[in-house]
Design an enzyme around this catalytic site. Structure first.
Site, PDB file in Angstrom:
ATOM      1  N   ARG A 150     -72.517  97.683 -65.988  1.00  0.00           N
ATOM      2  CA  ARG A 150     -72.732  96.704 -64.926  1.00  0.00           C
ATOM      3  C   ARG A 150     -72.037  97.155 -63.643  1.00  0.00           C
ATOM      4  O   ARG A 150     -70.841  97.428 -63.648  1.00  0.00           O
ATOM      5  CB  ARG A 150     -72.199  95.337 -65.358  1.00  0.00           C
ATOM      6  CG  ARG A 150     -72.631  94.190 -64.440  1.00  0.00           C
ATOM      7  CD  ARG A 150     -72.261  92.847 -65.037  1.00  0.00           C
ATOM      8  NE  ARG A 150     -72.932  92.631 -66.309  1.00  0.00           N
ATOM      9  CZ  ARG A 150     -74.184  92.200 -66.425  1.00  0.00           C
ATOM     10  NH1 ARG A 150     -74.905  91.963 -65.348  1.00  0.00           N
ATOM     11  NH2 ARG A 150     -74.707  92.011 -67.613  1.00  0.00           N
ATOM     12  N   ASP A 207     -66.675  90.016 -79.552  1.00  0.00           N
ATOM     13  CA  ASP A 207     -67.314  91.208 -79.008  1.00  0.00           C
ATOM     14  C   ASP A 207     -67.862  92.041 -80.156  1.00  0.00           C
ATOM     15  O   ASP A 207     -67.104  92.632 -80.940  1.00  0.00           O
ATOM     16  CB  ASP A 207     -66.305  92.019 -78.199  1.00  0.00           C
ATOM     17  CG  ASP A 207     -66.953  93.183 -77.458  1.00  0.00           C
ATOM     18  OD1 ASP A 207     -67.522  94.071 -78.127  1.00  0.00           O
ATOM     19  OD2 ASP A 207     -66.894  93.200 -76.216  1.00  0.00           O
ATOM     20  N   THR A 226     -72.571  94.715 -57.387  1.00  0.00           N
ATOM     21  CA  THR A 226     -73.822  93.945 -57.434  1.00  0.00           C
ATOM     22  C   THR A 226     -73.995  93.198 -58.752  1.00  0.00           C
ATOM     23  O   THR A 226     -74.817  92.297 -58.852  1.00  0.00           O
ATOM     24  CB  THR A 226     -75.025  94.879 -57.246  1.00  0.00           C
ATOM     25  OG1 THR A 226     -75.113  95.762 -58.377  1.00  0.00           O
ATOM     26  CG2 THR A 226     -74.878  95.706 -55.975  1.00  0.00           C
ATOM     27  N   ASP A 261     -66.771  95.860 -80.232  1.00  0.00           N
ATOM     28  CA  ASP A 261     -65.391  96.056 -80.677  1.00  0.00           C
ATOM     29  C   ASP A 261     -65.251  95.844 -82.175  1.00  0.00           C
ATOM     30  O   ASP A 261     -64.511  96.574 -82.849  1.00  0.00           O
ATOM     31  CB  ASP A 261     -64.457  95.089 -79.928  1.00  0.00           C
ATOM     32  CG  ASP A 261     -64.177  95.536 -78.505  1.00  0.00           C
ATOM     33  OD1 ASP A 261     -64.377  96.730 -78.213  1.00  0.00           O
ATOM     34  OD2 ASP A 261     -63.748  94.694 -77.694  1.00  0.00           O
TER      35      ASP A 261
END
Length: 209
Positions: free
Chosen positions: A104, A200, A108, A203
């Site tokens: 990401r 997550d 933006t 993870d």
């Protein structure tokens, strides 16, 4: 949510309950992700076309049905999507595997492609994009669009847990893509985690936290 299918199969739901548990070990978590993906793949491929063939058994000739030459590809979104691949390829050994890596952009917040490697005949294949979690939907939308830009016509998206927000984003961007999930959870929290979710997934699959 007409193009969303949430699987209620008892085996999937049982394994999902263990997957969510914060005390589940990395080894067991990794195995469960693969097992759930295999069971989901079984359900998500119910529409594959069949053709009749003649088979000589030790007793007589039998009329049987086989897959009608449909070519498939599994495309995990890196890195957590990798945990779903082995179970699916166990079920469909002839499937080829592509990979999409995204990050990401910090300014933006748009997904940026850093890795994209597909089989050379990807446009001739039905593609199942996989990622354990469909949270905001940004990565899924981007990965699907990258495949469409390559000329892929038939795409499905498969996740283990989805958030309503992510489902809506994918549906609005790609209304032609069917979404398969083992669970549709309640919402996203302020940090973008699915609630109740399982934390997550990357993870927990790779033991990095």
């Amino acid at each position: 949510m007409s193009n969303l299918m949430v699987f209620s199969h008892p085996l999937i739901q049982h394994k999902l309950s263990i997957l969510r548990d914060e005390n589940t070990s990395v080894k067991e978590f990794r195995e469960l992700v693969s097992e759930i993906a295999k069971l989901m793949c079984y359900e998500a491929t119910r529409d594959l076309p069949l053709e009749e063939v003649k088979v000589k058994t030790p007793v007589a000739e039998a009329t049987c049905r086989r897959l009608a030459g449909k070519k498939l590809a599994v495309v995990p979104i890196l890195r957590a999507g990798l945990g779903m691949v082995d179970g699916m390829v166990d079920l469909i050994p002839s499937a080829k595997v592509g990979h999409v890596g995204l990050y990401r952009d910090p300014e933006t917040l748009a997904p940026v492609k850093y890795y994209f490697k597909m089989p050379p005949d990807i446009t001739e294949r039905d593609v199942i994009v996989v990622d354990p979690m469909l949270a905001t939907g940004g990565s899924a939308v981007a990965a699907i669009q990258f495949l469409k830009d390559e000329g892929v016509k038939h795409i499905k998206f498969m996740c283990i847990i989805a958030a309503p927000e992510g489902v809506k984003v994918v549906q609005e961007a790609h209304p032609d893509v069917d979404i398969f999930a083992a669970a549709l959870d309640d919402h996203l929290n302020d940090h973008g985690y699915i609630v109740p979710g399982l934390g997550d997934a990357g993870d927990r699959i790779f033991g990095t936290k």
